[in-house]
Design a protein around this motif. Sequence first.
Motif, PDB file in Angstrom:
ATOM      1  N   MET A 287       0.837  -1.198   0.000  1.00 23.14           N
ATOM      2  CA  MET A 287       0.000   0.000   0.000  1.00 23.14           C
ATOM      3  C   MET A 287       0.869   1.244   0.000  1.00 23.14           C
ATOM      4  SD  MET A 287      -2.924   1.158   2.724  1.00 23.14           S
ATOM      5  CE  MET A 287      -1.747   1.432   4.039  1.00 23.14           C
ATOM      6  N   PHE A 288       0.566   2.205  -0.873  1.00 24.89           N
ATOM      7  CA  PHE A 288       1.298   3.454  -0.920  1.00 24.89           C
ATOM      8  C   PHE A 288       0.914   4.324   0.258  1.00 24.89           C
ATOM      9  CE2 PHE A 288       1.605   2.301  -5.384  1.00 24.89           C
ATOM     10  CZ  PHE A 288       2.933   2.591  -5.633  1.00 24.89           C
ATOM     11  N   SER A 289       1.844   5.136   0.691  1.00 20.67           N
ATOM     12  CA  SER A 289       1.580   6.073   1.776  1.00 20.67           C
ATOM     13  C   SER A 289       2.079   7.448   1.374  1.00 20.67           C
ATOM     14  CB  SER A 289       2.283   5.624   3.071  1.00 20.67           C
ATOM     15  OG  SER A 289       1.855   4.339   3.431  1.00 20.67           O
ATOM     16  N   PHE A 290       1.404   8.458   1.849  1.00 25.38           N
ATOM     17  CA  PHE A 290       1.743   9.826   1.522  1.00 25.38           C
ATOM     18  C   PHE A 290       1.982  10.552   2.835  1.00 25.38           C
ATOM     19  CE2 PHE A 290       0.380  14.199   0.985  1.00 25.38           C
ATOM     20  CZ  PHE A 290       1.083  14.574  -0.139  1.00 25.38           C
ATOM     21  N   PHE A 291       3.170  11.056   3.036  1.00 29.78           N
ATOM     22  CA  PHE A 291       3.530  11.617   4.327  1.00 29.78           C
ATOM     23  C   PHE A 291       3.903  13.087   4.208  1.00 29.78           C
ATOM     24  CE2 PHE A 291       4.432   7.137   4.556  1.00 29.78           C
ATOM     25  CZ  PHE A 291       3.915   6.769   5.787  1.00 29.78           C
ATOM     26  N   LYS A 292       3.489  13.860   5.194  1.00 24.37           N
ATOM     27  CA  LYS A 292       3.959  15.233   5.315  1.00 24.37           C
ATOM     28  C   LYS A 292       3.769  15.679   6.747  1.00 24.37           C
ATOM     29  CE  LYS A 292       4.014  19.775   3.236  1.00 24.37           C
ATOM     30  NZ  LYS A 292       3.661  20.618   2.094  1.00 24.37           N
ATOM     31  N   LYS A 293       4.773  16.343   7.275  1.00 19.02           N
ATOM     32  CA  LYS A 293       4.682  16.745   8.674  1.00 19.02           C
ATOM     33  C   LYS A 293       3.778  17.956   8.870  1.00 19.02           C
ATOM     34  CE  LYS A 293       7.425  18.033  12.691  1.00 19.02           C
ATOM     35  NZ  LYS A 293       8.719  18.401  13.214  1.00 19.02           N
ATOM     36  N   ASP A 294       3.744  18.853   7.867  1.00 18.51           N
ATOM     37  CA  ASP A 294       2.964  20.071   7.984  1.00 18.51           C
ATOM     38  C   ASP A 294       1.475  19.730   8.057  1.00 18.51           C
ATOM     39  OD1 ASP A 294       1.870  22.516   7.912  1.00 18.51           O
ATOM     40  OD2 ASP A 294       2.701  23.138   5.961  1.00 18.51           O
ATOM     41  N   LYS A 295       0.866  19.911   9.230  1.00 14.82           N
ATOM     42  CA  LYS A 295      -0.527  19.528   9.415  1.00 14.82           C
ATOM     43  C   LYS A 295      -1.473  20.714   9.293  1.00 14.82           C
ATOM     44  CE  LYS A 295       0.876  17.062  13.195  1.00 14.82           C
ATOM     45  NZ  LYS A 295       2.239  16.912  12.885  1.00 14.82           N
ATOM     46  N   SER A 296      -0.941  21.878   8.908  1.00 13.39           N
ATOM     47  CA  SER A 296      -1.774  23.061   8.777  1.00 13.39           C
ATOM     48  C   SER A 296      -2.473  23.108   7.433  1.00 13.39           C
ATOM     49  CB  SER A 296      -0.916  24.319   8.953  1.00 13.39           C
ATOM     50  OG  SER A 296       0.055  24.404   7.932  1.00 13.39           O
ATOM     51  N   LYS A 297      -2.053  22.251   6.466  1.00 17.16           N
ATOM     52  CA  LYS A 297      -2.630  22.244   5.140  1.00 17.16           C
ATOM     53  C   LYS A 297      -3.341  20.920   4.895  1.00 17.16           C
ATOM     54  CE  LYS A 297       1.103  25.156   3.370  1.00 17.16           C
ATOM     55  NZ  LYS A 297       2.184  25.272   2.355  1.00 17.16           N
ATOM     56  N   PRO A 298      -4.413  20.936   4.105  1.00 19.07           N
ATOM     57  CA  PRO A 298      -5.081  19.668   3.796  1.00 19.07           C
ATOM     58  C   PRO A 298      -4.198  18.787   2.960  1.00 19.07           C
ATOM     59  CG  PRO A 298      -5.940  21.458   2.435  1.00 19.07           C
ATOM     60  CD  PRO A 298      -5.056  22.090   3.464  1.00 19.07           C
TER      61      PRO A 298
ATOM     62  N   VAL B 156      10.127  20.607  -2.843  1.00 23.30           N
ATOM     63  CA  VAL B 156      10.720  19.288  -3.071  1.00 23.30           C
ATOM     64  C   VAL B 156       9.764  18.193  -2.632  1.00 23.30           C
ATOM     65  CG1 VAL B 156      12.708  17.794  -2.592  1.00 23.30           C
ATOM     66  CG2 VAL B 156      13.027  20.278  -2.680  1.00 23.30           C
ATOM     67  N   LEU B 157       9.763  17.097  -3.362  1.00 24.31           N
ATOM     68  CA  LEU B 157       9.019  15.892  -2.988  1.00 24.31           C
ATOM     69  C   LEU B 157       9.970  14.702  -3.077  1.00 24.31           C
ATOM     70  CD1 LEU B 157       5.452  14.851  -3.937  1.00 24.31           C
ATOM     71  CD2 LEU B 157       7.308  13.292  -4.493  1.00 24.31           C
ATOM     72  N   LEU B 158       9.869  13.791  -2.120  1.00 26.52           N
ATOM     73  CA  LEU B 158      10.749  12.627  -2.070  1.00 26.52           C
ATOM     74  C   LEU B 158       9.990  11.352  -2.404  1.00 26.52           C
ATOM     75  CD1 LEU B 158      12.722  13.380   1.232  1.00 26.52           C
ATOM     76  CD2 LEU B 158      13.191  14.193  -1.097  1.00 26.52           C
ATOM     77  N   ALA B 159      10.631  10.463  -3.142  1.00 26.69           N
ATOM     78  CA  ALA B 159      10.053   9.157  -3.465  1.00 26.69           C
ATOM     79  C   ALA B 159      10.921   8.074  -2.831  1.00 26.69           C
ATOM     80  CB  ALA B 159       9.996   8.957  -4.978  1.00 26.69           C
ATOM     81  N   ALA B 160      10.341   7.312  -1.912  1.00 30.75           N
ATOM     82  CA  ALA B 160      11.081   6.273  -1.185  1.00 30.75           C
ATOM     83  C   ALA B 160      11.145   5.009  -2.035  1.00 30.75           C
ATOM     84  CB  ALA B 160      10.418   6.003   0.165  1.00 30.75           C
ATOM     85  N   GLY B 161      11.950   5.043  -3.074  1.00 27.32           N
ATOM     86  CA  GLY B 161      12.042   3.935  -4.014  1.00 27.32           C
ATOM     87  C   GLY B 161      12.952   2.805  -3.592  1.00 27.32           C
ATOM     88  N   ASP B 162      13.635   2.942  -2.463  1.00 27.46           N
ATOM     89  CA  ASP B 162      14.441   1.828  -1.954  1.00 27.46           C
ATOM     90  C   ASP B 162      13.529   0.951  -1.110  1.00 27.46           C
ATOM     91  OD1 ASP B 162      16.213   0.053  -0.896  1.00 27.46           O
ATOM     92  OD2 ASP B 162      17.595   1.540  -0.078  1.00 27.46           O
ATOM     93  N   THR B 163      12.814   0.070  -1.786  1.00 24.41           N
ATOM     94  CA  THR B 163      11.853  -0.795  -1.084  1.00 24.41           C
ATOM     95  C   THR B 163      12.460  -2.128  -0.663  1.00 24.41           C
ATOM     96  OG1 THR B 163      11.073  -1.719  -3.191  1.00 24.41           O
ATOM     97  CG2 THR B 163       9.924   0.224  -2.348  1.00 24.41           C
TER      98      THR B 163
ATOM     99  N   VAL C  53       8.956  18.074   4.164  1.00 22.23           N
ATOM    100  CA  VAL C  53       8.578  17.849   2.770  1.00 22.23           C
ATOM    101  C   VAL C  53       7.800  16.537   2.649  1.00 22.23           C
ATOM    102  CG1 VAL C  53      10.570  19.107   1.871  1.00 22.23           C
ATOM    103  CG2 VAL C  53      10.709  16.618   2.164  1.00 22.23           C
ATOM    104  N   THR C  54       7.070  16.425   1.568  1.00 27.60           N
ATOM    105  CA  THR C  54       6.272  15.246   1.289  1.00 27.60           C
ATOM    106  C   THR C  54       7.148  14.059   0.911  1.00 27.60           C
ATOM    107  OG1 THR C  54       4.428  16.590   0.526  1.00 27.60           O
ATOM    108  CG2 THR C  54       4.509  14.318  -0.273  1.00 27.60           C
ATOM    109  N   VAL C  55       6.760  12.878   1.381  1.00 27.83           N
ATOM    110  CA  VAL C  55       7.436  11.630   1.024  1.00 27.83           C
ATOM    111  C   VAL C  55       6.390  10.639   0.520  1.00 27.83           C
ATOM    112  CG1 VAL C  55       8.801   9.671   1.841  1.00 27.83           C
ATOM    113  CG2 VAL C  55       9.267  11.953   2.732  1.00 27.83           C
ATOM    114  N   ILE C  56       6.574  10.143  -0.700  1.00 27.21           N
ATOM    115  CA  ILE C  56       5.716   9.087  -1.232  1.00 27.21           C
ATOM    116  C   ILE C  56       6.412   7.755  -0.949  1.00 27.21           C
ATOM    117  CG2 ILE C  56       4.612   8.110  -3.282  1.00 27.21           C
ATOM    118  CD1 ILE C  56       3.514  10.817  -2.463  1.00 27.21           C
TER     119      ILE C  56
ATOM    120  N   PHE D  65       6.727   6.332 -10.092  1.00 28.02           N
ATOM    121  CA  PHE D  65       5.634   6.734 -10.976  1.00 28.02           C
ATOM    122  C   PHE D  65       4.598   7.553 -10.201  1.00 28.02           C
ATOM    123  CE2 PHE D  65       1.613   6.150 -13.190  1.00 28.02           C
ATOM    124  CZ  PHE D  65       1.961   6.287 -14.523  1.00 28.02           C
ATOM    125  N   ASP D  66       4.207   7.059  -9.043  1.00 27.86           N
ATOM    126  CA  ASP D  66       3.208   7.739  -8.233  1.00 27.86           C
ATOM    127  C   ASP D  66       3.706   9.096  -7.741  1.00 27.86           C
ATOM    128  OD1 ASP D  66       0.476   7.090  -6.993  1.00 27.86           O
ATOM    129  OD2 ASP D  66       1.592   7.811  -5.270  1.00 27.86           O
ATOM    130  N   ALA D  67       4.991   9.146  -7.383  1.00 29.89           N
ATOM    131  CA  ALA D  67       5.562  10.392  -6.874  1.00 29.89           C
ATOM    132  C   ALA D  67       5.571  11.485  -7.934  1.00 29.89           C
ATOM    133  CB  ALA D  67       6.987  10.136  -6.373  1.00 29.89           C
TER     134      ALA D  67
END
Length: 350
Positions: free
Chosen positions: A1-12, A177-184, A202-205, A217-219
């Motif tokens: 399952m893909f996950s989308f992460f971001k620490k900033d909780k002030s934005k949707p 910047v957006l990060l893609a965690a492709g080292d699975t 920053v966002t991490v896919i 691809f998703d990132a």
Amino acid sequence: MFSFFKKDKSKPVDSPASESSDVVENTTPVEASAPVAKQEDAAPKLGWAARLKQGLTKTRQQFTKQIASLFGGGQIDEDLYEELETVLLTSDMGVEATTSLLKNVRDKVTLRDLKDPAALKGELKDALCELIQPLEQPLNVSTHHPFVIMMVGVNGAGKTTSIGKLTHYFQSQGKSVLLAAGDTFRAAAREQLLAWGDRNNVTVIAQDGGDPAAVAFDAIHAAKARGIDVVLVDTAGRLPTQLHLMEEIKKVKRVVTKAEPTAPHEILLVLDANTGQNAVQQVKAFDDALDLSGLILTKLDGTAKGGVIAAIAKVRPVPLRFIGVGEGLDDLRPFIANDFVNALFDEEGV
């Protein structure tokens, strides 16, 4: 399952472009990330030139000690050239670069009819700068939007850390910047990248195992949807001899191109300066497989011999985009040949 992460909780949290991805928000703070930032903020702020010199201290001490013993007196003769050859070889410059540098120095000595060995230091410095100058090609990420960078390298080279520092560097330039965690393949890789994402806000896919190409691809689609400037795609560390894994990373490259026809816009190989001539072999293997566009040389702050830069410049002159000379966020900076040579020879002006 893909996950989308971001620490900033002030934005949707928007949904990534891939409809098959499940989206969640990371609400768990990464321990120790805030204290580290405070320590860095409290530390004295040295300029890059000072940090470069500081980072190259051990390398410079070894190199200049040997050089000083050569150019302290006597005369310019074959014995001196043989000793200089030994110094260059033991500094990880390799046979090809050493041969080229010696020829350059010999030609200048003959042309200028030099007699004093002390004059050779300046000639060597100039010859080294001339050799590595072509590697100085700063990375321009404004040519595409989003600008997609694939990060590759063997395990332990500092790839994940370099991604975190690059994120900070691009942010300092006003880029998103957006990060893609492709080292699975490596269990801790995802968590390490999430920690860097949290630290830089920053966002991490990411995905719990599975296909690294799908993560990339998703990132990219998520970056397009959000108007992100730079996408950094992490990949699994692998040895050039692991042919099946090299094929896997070629697949990641192909899928990146499917997500964005002009991408990847940069393929950066991260190298550990402590591996010496093995770093040159890594450049050859990864370049043959992926057509590298740039390099990052890390860990120059230890006992590494910076001469490997000369070896790369002579054997496979792939642009050296960044060098790392410390553990701080600001200790990864664009490579500048003249500054590096001045720091190596302990000269002023850097």
